[in-house]
Design an enzyme around this catalytic site. Structure first.
Site, short mmCIF file in Angstrom:
data_model
loop_
_atom_site.label_atom_id
_atom_site.label_comp_id
_atom_site.label_asym_id
_atom_site.label_seq_id
_atom_site.Cartn_x
_atom_site.Cartn_y
_atom_site.Cartn_z
N GLU A 427 -28.27 -35.49 12.06
CA GLU A 427 -26.70 -35.15 12.82
C GLU A 427 -25.66 -36.00 12.19
OE1 GLU A 427 -28.19 -33.90 17.25
OE2 GLU A 427 -28.05 -36.14 16.85
N GLU A 503 -36.92 -31.40 16.21
CA GLU A 503 -37.00 -31.86 17.73
C GLU A 503 -36.92 -30.52 18.66
OE1 GLU A 503 -33.35 -33.99 18.80
OE2 GLU A 503 -33.36 -35.22 16.76
#
Length: 986
Positions: A427, A503
């Site tokens: 991220e 994820e």
């Protein structure tokens, strides 16, 4: 008057000064001195350039130079290393998920910058050799400056990365003094915005290591496996003294030349399922170095990730380093416990979110067998809230810091066979610096794949990776029908890549739901190669009240002005490493052997879903259990071993069931086939269960579930007795069953919202529920009267200020000495969304705390988290039924109960039967208390047992950070029925 100067290196784009080039970690016979243990420590509120001389060997800690007394300025104390100072009462932990806890003004940091000074004296052993030596720090958060014997060595950043300084020229015989200044905030903090507690200090090992001039400066092991020939090749590149030789005695390789490829013949390859390691020794004139070698080849072939020629299916978890008492300073025994728990729950892969772990953890992955995505210590998530404006990932001033981090990651961990991918970080948006990292990896370690989820077009990575993609989108990706990228070339490239969910299945609180549906997609489409549950463990911090009550803190519990509450508690383990019900469900979902008994056909279908291992080390056992709906269950005399041929990876077979014992199927009988280890493994003992399957044998007589009510003797009385039950004829409330006084039984549509209901980062059904007022329903009596042999109470249940509601009928009857109840619900009006539940709530005396049931168990389950629930007879206590999630919420439900008994110590109590089944939960507090509490220790028993009997629940889903509950698991408002029978026992 000018303010004290702030150290320039704190706001420097450069990642370090004075450090050595990164190298691999290995075992050496060179002398070393471990420097963990007790250090002296003090904490300053700010960072200043100058010191008071604390780095000097002769410094007196009692009174700082220039201070009037020992009480002036921060005091010195003892602090263990490794540790975080906040975990020892110096400052406080703080948790944010995305946002930076300081102004986003790179590379600048606040003046309020907690800074810790460390001092440690050590004695150099008499036999210590003259010459080079290094001081090695395995991890310091976030920026640190070092002195040895008063001489500054330099500074370094990169909290989860190893750093070495040359110190041989500064060592003295006898006593030496090491001083370290650690800052919480630095320019590097902008690159370390991972979703975790902000904690500081020297939190990994420190050591002094001699480095012989004629020794091994560094080594890189290249151990490949040819799946077609079954042979291995080995090349060991050694940086250091000339004439290095390599030995692997087990393979007959003795003192072979380094830097040359050697064909070592037949080898046993390394895989996560069979983690075969060989001992390697490298010798130079001045040093012997040992490491372990696993032969395996990682490649991208045919659009799939392959190891040793075989495609992988990753059944993984994301793992932060965490311990409830030590933070990220995880003890070695706890790391081993983690890996053992993973292996025992069928997990085969770990993504090291979001930084390289302690190297000891990778040693365990090598030894016990886990595939690893090794992630660089990099995240800039807080810039997303600014539209990625100023993001370091595309700023050339940060280029060297980015490259420094990936170099150190690869250099330290490249000799681990468990590592099959390098992840550039997490991220951090996208940009030129990430592309440069990918290019550097390909130029320096082409033996592994490159991963980075943020590269959505997959231009510079080897796998297409996503987070929390909904099931429908995952299926589109599997079929190659996903939405195109911006450019045709990039689109074609991405469609040729394998897909993983780096994820998914956000394991926050109760749940996660939907895992079974994801796994079936992974198995259906070759392109889908699995994924990683978020995440392994709740990051709760252990606290203790004055009376000894223990609980676990989350964000906001330390007075942080900015925090993300319990979003840090999203793991498959509770903070004390108790497996959650979600872990049991995941273990069942990813079991390596699929077992499907079919009594009607007299067969068992068996599939080996391992990628590399056959079933020769497994044992298959069967047994039949029987439990009459209206009588106590028993195990029908019948159990034994099942004769199953050895199945190769991916192979299936159908084997005959044995002749079932006489009487099986007369009541409700179930056959269970269990798959266990036949012998001890390094990660589990013989008898450990890997997989199981169940099937019903015959059908229970339907008439036994739905007896017709007979006439009651209580007709016309003010408190009619209907069988063993008493009901208030004015209100319709149930008063007692036999001599058990009960609280009013009433329809309940509300549950204490789960984290997945609340869904702060997803689609929240809780907001709609509260807006509609489902947590504050009111009831209006419509009528009550005898209708034939049933006493029927009709009510309307609805929230204030709304026009919709539910008409409810309670039909009370009796048969066979039991109190019968049929609850009918009919929704009317426009309901705004799904119901939380449909069932009834009643209270019982607090003494009825012994619970026994026949149905799904033994643990908590809900309609989309019920994989691990198998039909059987179970017992527990009311307290034992609870799951202590960090934030209290709906929990403890058991599914598909045929009957339930609650008894007191004297054996008296209540039996409840379903027609045919029901869900139940029992607690010492009601839903309102569960909903209101912020922590489990705030829940106070209220002298009653609250019993919840449900026909249906809304599914759990994974919307706390992911998709909402699947349509087939939603509980839509409509017509609902619950049938029960009550009998006093004892």
């Amino acid at each position: 008057m000018t303010a004290p100067a702030k150290p320039a290196y704190l706001e420097d784009f450069a990642p370090s000064r004075g450090v050595r080039p990164p190298r691999a970690r290995f075992t050496t016979d060179a002398p070393s001195v471990g420097l963990t243990g007790t250090w002296r420590f003090r904490l300053h509120p700010r960072a200043e350039e100058g010191t008071d001389g604390f780095e000097e060997p002769g410094y007196e800690e009692t009174v700082a130079p220039g201070a009037a007394s020992a009480t002036e300025g921060p005091a010195w104390c003892d602090l263990p290393v490794p540790s975080h100072w906040q975990m020892h009462g110096h400052g406080a932990p703080a948790y944010t998920n995305v946002v930076y806890p300081f102004p986003v003004d790179p590379p600048y940091v606040p003046d309020e910058n907690p800074t810790g000074d460390y001092r440690r004296g050590f004695d150099l052993p008499r036999e210590w050799p003259d010459g080079p030596a290094v001081l090695r720090f395995e991890g310091v958060d976030s920026c640190f400056r070092v002195w040895l014997n008063g001489t500054e060595l330099g500074f370094a950043t990169g909290s989860r990365l190893a750093t070495e300084f040359d110190v041989g020229h500064l060592l003295r015989p006898g006593r030496n003094t090491l001083a370290v200044r650690v800052h919480q905030w630095s320019a590097a903090s902008y690159l370390e915005d991972q979703d975790m507690w902000w904690l500081s200090g020297i939190f990994r090992d420190v050591a002094l290591i001699a480095r012989p001039e004629d020794g091994v400066a560094d080594l890189a092991v290249h151990a490949a496996y040819d799946a077609e020939t079954g042979t291995g090749t080995l090349r060991v590149d050694v940086d250091g003294a000339a004439g290095a030789v390599v030995s692997v005695p087990e393979l007959g390789l003795e003192e072979a030349e380094a830097g040359v490829e050697h064909r070592v013949g037949a080898v046993e390859p390394w895989s996560a399922e069979a983690p075969r390691l060989y001992e390697l020794e490298v010798r130079t004139p001045g040093e012997r170095v040992r490491t372990r070698v696993g032969f395996r080849t990682v490649e991208l072939s045919g659009g799939r990730i392959r190891v040793n020629g075989r495609p992988l299916l990753l059944r993984g978890v994301n793992r932060h380093e965490w311990h409830p008492d030590h933070g990220r300073a995880v003890p070695p025994e706890t790391m081993r416990e983690d890996v053992l728990l993973m292996k025992r729950h069928n997990i085969n892969a770990v993504r090291t979110s979001h930084y390289p772990p302690h190297p000891d953890f990778l040693d365990l992955c090598d030894e016990l067998g886990l595939w690893v995505i090794d992630e660089c210590d990099l995240e800039t998530h807080g810039f997303e809230l600014l539209g990625w404006k100023g993001n370091p990932s595309d700023d050339p001033r940060w280029r060297e810091a980015y490259l420094d981090r990936i170099r150190r990651t690869v250099a330290r961990d490249r000799n681990h066979p468990s590592v099959i991918m390098w992840s550039l970080g997490n991220e951090a948006g996208t940009g030129r610096n990430l592309e440069a990292m990918a290019a550097w990896v390909r130029g320096n370690d082409p033996s592994r794949l490159v991963h980075y989820e943020g590269d959505r077009d997959s231009r510079y990575v080897d796998v297409y990776s996503r987070m929390y993609a909904p099931h429908a989108e995952v299926e589109q990706i599997g079929a190659g029908e996903e939405a195109p990228t911006d450019g045709p070339g990039a689109d074609a490239h991405r469609r040729a890549l394998p897909f993983i969910q780096c994820e998914y299945g956000h394991a926050m609180g109760t749940g996660p739901g939907g895992l079974e549906e994801y796994q079936r997609l992974f198995e259906r489409y070759d392109r889908l190669q699995g994924g990683f549950i978020w995440e392994w463990i709740d990051h709760g911090i252990r606290r203790e009240e004055a009376d000894g009550t223990e609980w676990f803190a989350y964000g906001g519990d330390f007075g942080e002005p900015l925090h993300d509450e319990n979003f840090v508690a999203d793991g498959l383990l509770l903070p004390d490493r108790t497996p959650s019900p979600g872990l049991a469900a995941y273990a069942k979902t990813i079991e390596p052997v699929r077992v499907v008994p079919d009594p009607a056909k007299g067969t068992v279908a068996i599939a080996n879903t391992w990628d590399f291992r056959d079933t020769s080390g497994l044992e298959f056992r069967w047994w039949v259990s029987e439990g009459s709906v209206f009588g106590p269950p028993s195990v029908v005399p019948g159990a034994g071993r099942l004769d199953v041929p050895v199945l190769a990876p991916g192979e299936t077979a159908e084997v005959p069931l044995p002749a079932l014992p006489e009487g099986a199927g007369n009541g409700e009988s179930w056959i269970t086939v269990s798959v266990t280890l036949a012998k001890d493994e390094p990660w589990a003992e013989a008898g450990h269960e890997l997989a199981w399957g169940q099937a019903r044998v015959g059908e229970a007589p339907e008439a036994a579930h739905t007896p017709a009510p007979v006439a009651s003797s209580g007709t016309g009385e003010s408190v009619p007795r209907i069988g063993p039950g008493e009901i208030d004829a004015r209100t319709g409330d149930l008063l007692s069953i036999g001599d058990v006084r009960v609280g009013p039984l009433a329809v309940d549509l509300w549950r204490a919202p789960t984290d997945n209901d609340v869904a702060r980062h997803g689609v929240s059904v809780e907001r709609g529920w509260r807006a509609a007022g489902l947590h504050r329903l009111t009831s209006r009596l419509v009528s009550l009267d005898w209708e034939g042999n049933e006493f029927v109470v009709r009510k309307r249940v609805a929230p204030a200020a709304q026009g919709f509601g539910m008409r409810v009928a309670y039909r009370w009857g009796t048969a066979d000495g039991r109190l019968l109840l049929t609850v009918e619900g009919e929704a009317e009006g426009e309901w705004p969304g799904p119901l939380p539940r449909f069932g009834v709530h009643m209270t019982l005396p607090e003494t009825l705390d012994q619970v026994e049931w026949f149905g799904g168990g033994p643990g908590e389950a809900y309609r989309d988290v019920a994989q691990a629930a198998r039909v059987g007879r179970y017992s527990d206590t009311v307290d034992g039924l609870q799951t202590p999630y960090l934030r209290p919420q709906e929990n403890g439900n058991r599914v598909d109960a045929r009957w339930l008994q609650l008894r007191g110590a004297e054996g008296r109590g209540l039996r409840i039967e379903g027609a045919p089944v029901f869900d139940f939960a029992a607690r010492r507090w009601d839903t309102a208390a569960l909903d209101a509490a912020a922590h489990t220790h705030e829940l106070e028993p209220d002298e009653r047992v609250h019993l919840y009997l449900d026909a249906e629940h809304q599914g759990i889903g994974t919307a706390s950070c992911g998709p909402e509950t699947l349509a087939q698991h939603r509980l839509e408002a409509g017509n609902h029925v619950l049938r029960l029978a009550f009998t006093p026992v004892g």
